[in-house]
Enzyme design. Structure first.
Site, PDB file in Angstrom:
ATOM      1  N   GLU A 183       1.564 -11.594   6.256  1.00 44.42           N
ATOM      2  CA  GLU A 183       0.524 -10.846   6.974  1.00 44.42           C
ATOM      3  C   GLU A 183       0.863 -10.939   8.460  1.00 44.42           C
ATOM      4  OE1 GLU A 183      -1.869  -9.084   5.736  1.00 44.42           O
ATOM      5  OE2 GLU A 183      -2.483  -9.894   3.792  1.00 44.42           O
ATOM      6  N   HIS A 213       0.837  -1.213   0.000  1.00 44.27           N
ATOM      7  CA  HIS A 213       0.000   0.000   0.000  1.00 44.27           C
ATOM      8  C   HIS A 213       0.867   1.257   0.000  1.00 44.27           C
ATOM      9  CE1 HIS A 213      -3.360  -2.732   0.609  1.00 44.27           C
ATOM     10  NE2 HIS A 213      -2.610  -3.317   1.522  1.00 44.27           N
TER      11      HIS A 213
END
Length: 369
Positions: free
Chosen positions: A331, A197
């Site tokens: 993650e 991101h």
């Protein structure tokens, strides 16, 4: 990440920023029942705006028109509306539908007239505050007429915060340093670290406004420094809050002839599910990619006691599917998780996580020379 085929996932979750007030175009609010959606409108600037429950999750999708049916954009939100309905549109919008695809979801569909051309690359659902969202429709905006339901100008409601246990939340003990990392031959390996991101895309936003982009950039920069201290050449796909699309990230990795690629992320689910926590790492097909994912997963779990092991498992994310070297996507935990979120917000824990990830990469090189 982006889905394949005609449906393309355009999800960008909540971005905490100031909302610029616009003139109200709202009609009387229908009964939304348990839906997270409180109001919506297509404004005079040709953008879709939503008001939701604070810190709600949202997913936006695009489907190309075919067979006499125009293109569609839809947004899925938690909670089902009390009733479904169709609102006639005008201009390039054929109609807007409020649906209930299942018992726990509200779906807002904007269907355009056949022949309308939308560029899915420019369609992004951006959070403009903790209960406001916006999607600009680009070149078709001139053909849009104001339309909406509910009060977009209502004051923001207090945000929900999870009740976090006071005990056994943050790991204790000395924070490990670079000296504790295993040694590999200096100057032999090259690694690409990909902080997910960035810029206008904050990724997931969780408890207390914790933004994925802030967590992953901090950890990624520390991982790079730790690996460099061990003689690894490191390339980063970004080093600041900038928006880098997925293909350039892959191109940088493939052109660098690196020995490994690791994309670093933080997970999220609905703010209504703080019970969901855990660490997972994805790989795509190759045995070496699986070995890299397993090595990183093992080390991340070791420094996060109590966080569920969601495994090192196959995934089809663009950045690991299109890279030519061994690649994995980590993650580090759920920013919406009652256990994981306070850890990811803690600088000392982020340092532990950076050391763990760097150790996992170094162990991979030792086990796969």
């Amino acid at each position: 990440m982006r889905a394949t085929g005609s449906r393309r996932l355009l999800l960008i979750r909540l971005l905490v920023a100031a909302l610029v007030p616009l003139g109200s175009l709202a009609m009387a609010l229908p009964a939304w029942a348990g839906s997270a959606l409180s109001a919506w409108r297509i404004n005079r600037e040709g953008a879709l705006e939503l008001r939701t429950s604070p810190n709600s999750s949202a997913q936006a999708f695009f489907e190309e028109g075919r067979g006499g049916v125009g293109p569609r954009v839809w947004v899925d939100l938690p909670g089902a509306p009390q009733r479904t309905r169709t609102i006639p549109g005008s201009g390039v919008v054929r109609q807007v539908r409020v649906g209930r695809p299942n018992a726990s979801t509200t779906r807002l569909v904007v269907e355009f007239q056949p022949g309308t051309r939308l560029d899915p690359r420019g369609l992004k659902l951006l959070g403009t505050s903790r209960d406001r969202w916006r999607m600009d429709f680009g070149a078709v905006a001139a053909g849009l007429a104001p339309l909406g339901e509910g009060d977009l100008e209502a004051p923001s409601a207090p945000s929900w915060r999870a009740t976090v246990p006071e005990r056994a939340v943050l790991p204790s003990g000395p924070v490990p340093s670079a000296a504790s990392l295993p040694d590999v031959p200096r100057g032999r390996y090259k690694v690409v670290i990909d902080p997910g991101h960035g810029g206008p895309d904050p990724g997931a936003v969780g408890i207390g406004g914790l933004r994925e982009t802030d967590v992953v950039l901090d950890v990624s920069l520390q991982v790079a420094q730790l690996l460099q201290a061990k003689g690894i050449q490191v390339l980063l796909t970004r080093t600041s809050e900038v928006d880098v699309d997925l293909p350039p990230r892959v191109a940088l990795a493939n052109n660098s002839r690196s020995d490994a690629f690791l994309s670093i992320h933080a997970n999220a689910l609905s703010m209504a599910r703080p019970d969901v926590n855990g660490i997972e790492t994805f790989y795509f097909e190759s045995a070496r990619s699986r070995n890299l994912a397993q090595a990183v997963q093992e080390q991340m779990l070791a420094i996060s006691p109590g966080s569920p092991d969601r495994g090192a498992r196959p995934g089809r994310f663009f950045v690991i599917r299109r890279t030519v070297m061994p690649a994995a996507l980590a993650e580090m935990g759920f920013v919406t998780g009652q256990l994981d979120s306070p850890r990811l917000a803690d600088p000392a824990f982020r340092r532990r996580m950076a050391v763990a990830i760097a150790t996992g990469i170094l162990n991979y090189f030792l086990q796969n020379p």
